[in-house]
Each structure stands twice: as structure tokens, then as C-alpha cells.
Design a protein around this motif. Structure first.
Motif, PDB file in Angstrom:
ATOM      1  N   ASP A   1     -91.480  36.113 -69.403  1.00 61.27           N
ATOM      2  CA  ASP A   1     -92.643  36.237 -70.281  1.00 61.27           C
ATOM      3  C   ASP A   1     -92.249  36.299 -71.747  1.00 61.27           C
ATOM      4  N   GLU A   2     -90.993  36.672 -71.998  1.00 57.83           N
ATOM      5  CA  GLU A   2     -90.533  36.787 -73.374  1.00 57.83           C
ATOM      6  C   GLU A   2     -90.030  35.459 -73.933  1.00 57.83           C
ATOM      7  N   VAL A   3     -89.986  34.431 -73.083  1.00 55.46           N
ATOM      8  CA  VAL A   3     -89.499  33.122 -73.519  1.00 55.46           C
ATOM      9  C   VAL A   3     -90.691  32.231 -73.842  1.00 55.46           C
ATOM     10  N   ASP A   4     -90.746  31.734 -75.063  1.00 57.08           N
ATOM     11  CA  ASP A   4     -91.858  30.887 -75.482  1.00 57.08           C
ATOM     12  C   ASP A   4     -91.631  29.445 -75.067  1.00 57.08           C
ATOM     13  N   SER A   5     -92.741  28.725 -74.860  1.00 58.21           N
ATOM     14  CA  SER A   5     -92.650  27.292 -74.607  1.00 58.21           C
ATOM     15  C   SER A   5     -92.332  26.609 -75.937  1.00 58.21           C
ATOM     16  N   PRO A   6     -91.599  25.474 -75.969  1.00 59.89           N
ATOM     17  CA  PRO A   6     -91.086  24.725 -74.810  1.00 59.89           C
ATOM     18  C   PRO A   6     -89.729  25.206 -74.302  1.00 59.89           C
ATOM     19  N   GLU A   7     -89.211  26.304 -74.911  1.00 60.88           N
ATOM     20  CA  GLU A   7     -87.907  26.804 -74.465  1.00 60.88           C
ATOM     21  C   GLU A   7     -87.912  27.138 -72.986  1.00 60.88           C
ATOM     22  N   THR A   8     -89.071  27.558 -72.466  1.00 59.68           N
ATOM     23  CA  THR A   8     -89.169  27.888 -71.046  1.00 59.68           C
ATOM     24  C   THR A   8     -88.781  26.702 -70.184  1.00 59.68           C
ATOM     25  N   TYR A   9     -89.265  25.517 -70.552  1.00 58.35           N
ATOM     26  CA  TYR A   9     -88.990  24.329 -69.744  1.00 58.35           C
ATOM     27  C   TYR A   9     -87.522  23.931 -69.810  1.00 58.35           C
ATOM     28  N   TYR A  10     -86.920  24.082 -70.986  1.00 56.47           N
ATOM     29  CA  TYR A  10     -85.499  23.763 -71.110  1.00 56.47           C
ATOM     30  C   TYR A  10     -84.661  24.698 -70.233  1.00 56.47           C
ATOM     31  N   LEU A  11     -84.996  25.972 -70.284  1.00 56.54           N
ATOM     32  CA  LEU A  11     -84.241  26.947 -69.491  1.00 56.54           C
ATOM     33  C   LEU A  11     -84.480  26.750 -68.000  1.00 56.54           C
ATOM     34  N   ARG A  12     -85.719  26.451 -67.605  1.00 55.78           N
ATOM     35  CA  ARG A  12     -86.003  26.215 -66.191  1.00 55.78           C
ATOM     36  C   ARG A  12     -85.257  24.985 -65.695  1.00 55.78           C
ATOM     37  N   GLY A  13     -85.210  23.951 -66.530  1.00 53.97           N
ATOM     38  CA  GLY A  13     -84.471  22.755 -66.139  1.00 53.97           C
ATOM     39  C   GLY A  13     -82.990  23.051 -65.962  1.00 53.97           C
ATOM     40  N   LEU A  14     -82.417  23.842 -66.868  1.00 56.99           N
ATOM     41  CA  LEU A  14     -81.012  24.234 -66.752  1.00 56.99           C
ATOM     42  C   LEU A  14     -80.800  25.076 -65.507  1.00 56.99           C
ATOM     43  N   GLN A  15     -81.738  25.973 -65.215  1.00 58.94           N
ATOM     44  CA  GLN A  15     -81.622  26.809 -64.024  1.00 58.94           C
ATOM     45  C   GLN A  15     -81.641  25.962 -62.761  1.00 58.94           C
ATOM     46  N   LEU A  16     -82.502  24.971 -62.730  1.00 61.01           N
ATOM     47  CA  LEU A  16     -82.583  24.069 -61.578  1.00 61.01           C
ATOM     48  C   LEU A  16     -81.269  23.343 -61.349  1.00 61.01           C
ATOM     49  N   VAL A  17     -80.724  22.756 -62.409  1.00 55.80           N
ATOM     50  CA  VAL A  17     -79.479  22.001 -62.282  1.00 55.80           C
ATOM     51  C   VAL A  17     -78.324  22.925 -61.907  1.00 55.80           C
ATOM     52  N   ASP A  18     -78.267  24.095 -62.528  1.00 58.31           N
ATOM     53  CA  ASP A  18     -77.188  25.043 -62.237  1.00 58.31           C
ATOM     54  C   ASP A  18     -77.232  25.497 -60.788  1.00 58.31           C
ATOM     55  N   ARG A  19     -78.428  25.801 -60.284  1.00 57.98           N
ATOM     56  CA  ARG A  19     -78.542  26.268 -58.900  1.00 57.98           C
ATOM     57  C   ARG A  19     -78.157  25.171 -57.925  1.00 57.98           C
ATOM     58  N   ARG A  20     -78.606  23.961 -58.192  1.00 60.53           N
ATOM     59  CA  ARG A  20     -78.259  22.846 -57.292  1.00 60.53           C
ATOM     60  C   ARG A  20     -76.761  22.568 -57.328  1.00 60.53           C
ATOM     61  N   ALA A  21     -76.166  22.684 -58.515  1.00 59.17           N
ATOM     62  CA  ALA A  21     -74.732  22.435 -58.635  1.00 59.17           C
ATOM     63  C   ALA A  21     -73.916  23.457 -57.859  1.00 59.17           C
ATOM     64  N   ASP A  22     -74.386  24.694 -57.806  1.00 61.34           N
ATOM     65  CA  ASP A  22     -73.654  25.739 -57.096  1.00 61.34           C
ATOM     66  C   ASP A  22     -73.592  25.487 -55.593  1.00 61.34           C
ATOM     67  N   PHE A  23     -74.519  24.681 -55.057  1.00 66.93           N
ATOM     68  CA  PHE A  23     -74.547  24.421 -53.626  1.00 66.93           C
ATOM     69  C   PHE A  23     -73.700  23.215 -53.215  1.00 66.93           C
ATOM     70  N   ILE A  24     -73.259  22.429 -54.165  1.00 65.74           N
ATOM     71  CA  ILE A  24     -72.537  21.201 -53.830  1.00 65.74           C
ATOM     72  C   ILE A  24     -71.277  21.476 -53.000  1.00 65.74           C
ATOM     73  N   PRO A  25     -70.423  22.454 -53.359  1.00 62.00           N
ATOM     74  CA  PRO A  25     -69.212  22.680 -52.555  1.00 62.00           C
ATOM     75  C   PRO A  25     -69.499  23.040 -51.098  1.00 62.00           C
ATOM     76  N   ALA A  26     -70.641  23.655 -50.816  1.00 61.42           N
ATOM     77  CA  ALA A  26     -70.942  24.094 -49.455  1.00 61.42           C
ATOM     78  C   ALA A  26     -71.515  22.987 -48.589  1.00 61.42           C
ATOM     79  N   GLU A  27     -71.784  21.808 -49.161  1.00 70.77           N
ATOM     80  CA  GLU A  27     -72.378  20.724 -48.381  1.00 70.77           C
ATOM     81  C   GLU A  27     -71.476  20.247 -47.252  1.00 70.77           C
ATOM     82  N   GLN A  28     -70.182  20.498 -47.380  1.00 72.07           N
ATOM     83  CA  GLN A  28     -69.242  20.074 -46.345  1.00 72.07           C
ATOM     84  C   GLN A  28     -69.472  20.807 -45.029  1.00 72.07           C
ATOM     85  N   PHE A  29     -70.183  21.927 -45.077  1.00 74.33           N
ATOM     86  CA  PHE A  29     -70.423  22.704 -43.871  1.00 74.33           C
ATOM     87  C   PHE A  29     -71.678  22.252 -43.126  1.00 74.33           C
ATOM     88  N   ILE A  30     -72.429  21.333 -43.689  1.00 73.82           N
ATOM     89  CA  ILE A  30     -73.639  20.863 -43.023  1.00 73.82           C
ATOM     90  C   ILE A  30     -73.257  20.033 -41.805  1.00 73.82           C
TER      91      ILE A  30
END
Length: 259
Positions: free
Chosen positions: A189-218
Motif C-alpha cells: 500500500d505504500e508503493v505508488d503506481s506505476p512503481e507497483t507494476y515495475y516491482l510486481r513484474g520484477l517479483q514475478l520474474v524473480d519467483r519464476r527464476a528461482d524455480f528453474i533449477p528444480a525443474e529437473q525433478f519433474i
């Protein structure tokens, strides 16, 4: 009114964070054959919409394969490990207010104190949450969300659903996610737009990137894998680490301890 509009915009951006969130869990799935229309095999009541869910899963998987994963892979390539960890810690620290609020709603006083302590330590001494100093002070994260709160007070999860863009869910999970996004206090709530969208986009990419090494276990059927991972993860959280027998799993080595 401005805060409500900001929450709604933030919630829209948050929906993209759930695309294949559980694709990196270190579990083993069993291949499930979808019954034909004239089959006498009963449909499992926990996944009564499997035919529809599988089609939506294919749609989400295509988006991940052609867009999200390549971006996440590029992010892993150019981002030093220490920076990557700092970004992950920063976003994890923002969830502590949610953890605190839901701990209070579940009458978990100790968990509320831990969440408050983690947010204070990491924000003040961890340079805004970039460093997870709270864990070093023996204050590990205790994730709590409103879906867990509903489960704590006895509301059933409902059938398994695969939602476009949002990924795996249940009615209880979606209700909890919406409540966390719209009603409960959040550091976002303390983050103003459009900074919110930039941070959410970074969060999305960062979270997806963290799962890449574990894909070998699928292994096995990818749809079943994601379904089992999601349901066991939610059960793990709602029961504070005590996992009951997964109705979809046939083998005993299907665990989520490291998820």
C-alpha cells in the motif's frame, strides 16, 4: 478511495505471479489417465473439473514456455547470485504484514510476534529486507494467508481448479487471495503506481527464476504434478507442517518438505 483503487490495481498485477508458481516443487507425480465419457470409473470429487482444468493448464503452460520462462532464464543469466537473493528477500519481507494479520486472525500469538519481529529486523537491520537477518536471529518465516485463516476456522477448500493466468487454486484459496489483496493491510500500500507494476513484474520474474533449477525433478504427468504439489503445499501450510495423506498420491516418497 485512492487506496482501494491502488489495491485493485495491485491485485490485478498479483494475478500474474501465480502462473505455474508450483512448477518447481521437488515432488514426484503419478501419471493419471483421463476417463473416457463412457467409462464407469468415477471422477475424483477433489478434481471434478479435470477435463477443463487440463485445457487451462495447457494454456498457462504455453504462456510460461514461450514468454515467462525465457525472461526468467535471462534474468538468472545476468543477475549475480547475491543480487538475486537480495531481491527474493526483499519481496519476502513485504509478506510479513500479511503473515502478521492472519496470525492474529488465527489466534496464533507467537506467529504474530515472529512476523512482527521478522519485518522489524529485516527492514531496519537488513536494509529494507534485502538481507534476511531475522533467520540468523532464529526467527524463521511462518507464512500465513487468509486462505489458511479460512481453513483454520473450518471452511473446506472446495474442488481443485486451474484458473487462466492465476494457475492452481481452490475456492478457499481464491477467496483468501482476494481478501489479502483488498482488505488486509499490506506493505504494498505504500508503493505508488506505476512503481507497483515495475516491482510486481520484477517479483514475478524473480519467483519464476528461482524455480528453474528444480525443474529437473519433474517427472510423470505435468498436470498431475502441479495439482499434487499445490494441494500438498496448501495442506502443509494450513496444518502448520502436518501433512495428511494426499488423495492423489500413490507412493510414500511424495513429500513437500523442501517446497
Amino acid at each position: 478511495m485512492k487506496n482501494l483503487l491502488s489495491r485493485r490495481r495491485s491485485m490485478l498485477a498479483t494475478s500474474f505471479l501465480l502462473v505455474l508458481t508450483f512448477a518447481g516443487a521437488q515432488v514426484h507425480a503419478q501419471t493419471v489417465q483421463e476417463p473416457s465419457p463412457d467409462s464407469s470409473t468415477p471422477v475424483n470429487t477433489s478434481d471434478p473439473y479435470e477435463s477443463w482444468n487440463r485445457r487451462v493448464f495447457s494454456f498457462n503452460d504455453a504462456i510460461d514456455r514461450w514468454f515467462l520462462r525465457p525472461v526468467a532464464q535471462a534474468y538468472r543469466t545476468v543477475t549475480p547470485d547475491i543480487v538475486d537473493r537480495g531481491v527474493t528477500n526483499f519481496f519476502n519481507n513485504l509478506t510479513e504484514i500479511r503473515n502478521f494479520s492472519n496470525s492474529l486472525l488465527q489466534l496464533k500469538g507467537e506467529s504474530a510476534v515472529v512476523a512482527a519481529g521478522r519485518f522489524t529486523y529485516n527492514t531496519v537491520f537488513g536494509l529494507g529486507g534485502i538481507f534476511d537477518v531475522a533467520t540468523a536471529f532464529e526467527l524463521p518465516e511462518r507464512p500465513e494467508d487468509f486462505g489458511q485463516t479460512l481453513g483454520y476456522w473450518g471452511l473446506g477448500s472446495g474442488p481443485y481448479l486451474m484458473l487462466p493466468l492465476l494457475g492452481p487454486a481452490t475456492p478457499r484459496y481464491v477467496t483468501g487471495m482476494a481478501t489479502d489483496g483488498f482488505l488486509l493491510p499490506s506493505a504494498w500500500d505504500e508503493v505508488d503506481s506505476p512503481e507497483t507494476y515495475y516491482l510486481r513484474g520484477l517479483q514475478l520474474v524473480d519467483r519464476r527464476a528461482d524455480f528453474i533449477p528444480a525443474e529437473q525433478f519433474i517427472s510423470g504427468d505435468r498436470y498431475t504434478f502441479v495439482r499434487n504439489a499445490f494441494l500438498q503445499r496448501r495442506e502443509f501450510l494450513i496444518n502448520d507442517g502436518k501433512i495428511m495423506k494426499d488423495p492423489f498420491a500413490d507412493d510414500d516418497d511424495f513429500m513437500l518438505d523442501d517446497f
